[in-house]
Scaffold this active site. Structure first.
Site, mmCIF file in Angstrom:
data_model
loop_
_atom_site.group_PDB
_atom_site.id
_atom_site.type_symbol
_atom_site.label_atom_id
_atom_site.label_comp_id
_atom_site.label_asym_id
_atom_site.label_seq_id
_atom_site.Cartn_x
_atom_site.Cartn_y
_atom_site.Cartn_z
ATOM 1 N N VAL A 5 35.695 -4.781 -7.452
ATOM 2 C CA VAL A 5 36.416 -3.774 -6.656
ATOM 3 C C VAL A 5 36.127 -3.954 -5.170
ATOM 4 O O VAL A 5 36.284 -3.023 -4.379
ATOM 5 C CB VAL A 5 36.020 -2.340 -7.086
ATOM 6 C CG1 VAL A 5 36.538 -2.038 -8.477
ATOM 7 C CG2 VAL A 5 34.500 -2.152 -7.014
ATOM 8 N N SER A 53 36.654 -7.313 -3.243
ATOM 9 C CA SER A 53 37.179 -8.466 -2.509
ATOM 10 C C SER A 53 37.951 -7.985 -1.287
ATOM 11 O O SER A 53 38.870 -7.168 -1.406
ATOM 12 C CB SER A 53 38.104 -9.294 -3.397
ATOM 13 O OG SER A 53 38.762 -10.284 -2.615
ATOM 14 N N THR A 91 28.381 -20.539 -2.170
ATOM 15 C CA THR A 91 28.541 -21.443 -1.034
ATOM 16 C C THR A 91 27.419 -22.476 -0.967
ATOM 17 O O THR A 91 27.654 -23.639 -0.612
ATOM 18 C CB THR A 91 28.594 -20.638 0.277
ATOM 19 O OG1 THR A 91 29.613 -19.643 0.166
ATOM 20 C CG2 THR A 91 28.910 -21.534 1.457
#
Length: 211
Positions: free
Chosen positions: A5, A7, A155
């Site tokens: 909920v 992004s 990442t």
């Protein structure tokens, strides 16, 4: 199963972190889980996890934790956190003003601080999966000490490859031994337990004094 909920790349999605909207969503998800279980007795429902933003105000976070603690929704823990919409002054890229979520190193401290807040506000009773800007064993350890029981990578793996995980495991063992921990869970929340103890002590004093 992760209920995302938070992004920042989907317009309006973060509005689902508001208490009433989140309650509506989780009520529906819980109903679907119940119906699926009725349809197949052999179905083992996966744990429900809620992924939240690192940019939440304390008011929003308090509301989310209230929903998480409500057993009727069946939320097993929180993933802290998604990418951030903030843009720190340290950014030097010409694209730094682009809209969307920022990940990697600029997210690290912000996500760790949100982990710390969740751990303190929940009294360490809500399981936390920490994520955001993790690229070394030290980063993993920092999130564990802030209150995370598990840590995710994104990442960091993109830029350092899968060998990063092996190096992290090796270095994390060293860090735990250095600080006298036998098991990883012993280090969970270690950086904030003194703060929590002080808070509980002050609360007890206020109760005794009738404040």
């Amino acid at each position: 199963m992760v209920i995302n909920v938070s992004s920042p790349n989907t317009p309006g999605l973060r509005d689902l972190q508001q208490k009433t909207e989140l309650q509506k969503l989780m009520k529906h998800v819980s109903w679907r889980y119940h119906m699926r279980a009725k349809e197949s007795r052999n179905w083992e429902s996966p744990a429900l996890l809620l992924k939240i933003a690192p940019d939440l105000t304390d008011e929003y976070l308090d509301d989310i934790l209230e929903v998480v603690k409500d057993e009727k929704y069946g939320i097993a823990g929180l993933i802290v956190s998604n990418t951030t919409i903030s843009r720190p002054d340290s950014l030097v890229s010409k694209d730094k003003t682009e809209r969307g979520g920022l990940s990697g190193v600029p997210l690290k401290d912000k996500s760790t601080e949100m982990i710390r807040k969740v751990y303190i506000k929940s009294g360490g009773k809500v399981p936390i999966i920490g994520v955001g800007g993790v690229s070394s064993a030290e980063d993993v350890y920092e999130k564990i000490k802030a209150g995370a029981s598990l840590v995710q990578l994104y990442t960091g793996v993109v830029y350092n490859g899968t060998g990063l995980i092996r190096r992290m495991k090796r270095d994390l063992v060293y860090l735990l031994k250095r600080d006298g921990y036998v098991f990883l869970e012993d280090a969970v929340g270690s950086d904030v337990k003194d703060i929590m103890a002080s808070f509980e002590e002050n609360s007890s004093e206020h109760s005794v004094n009738g404040e």
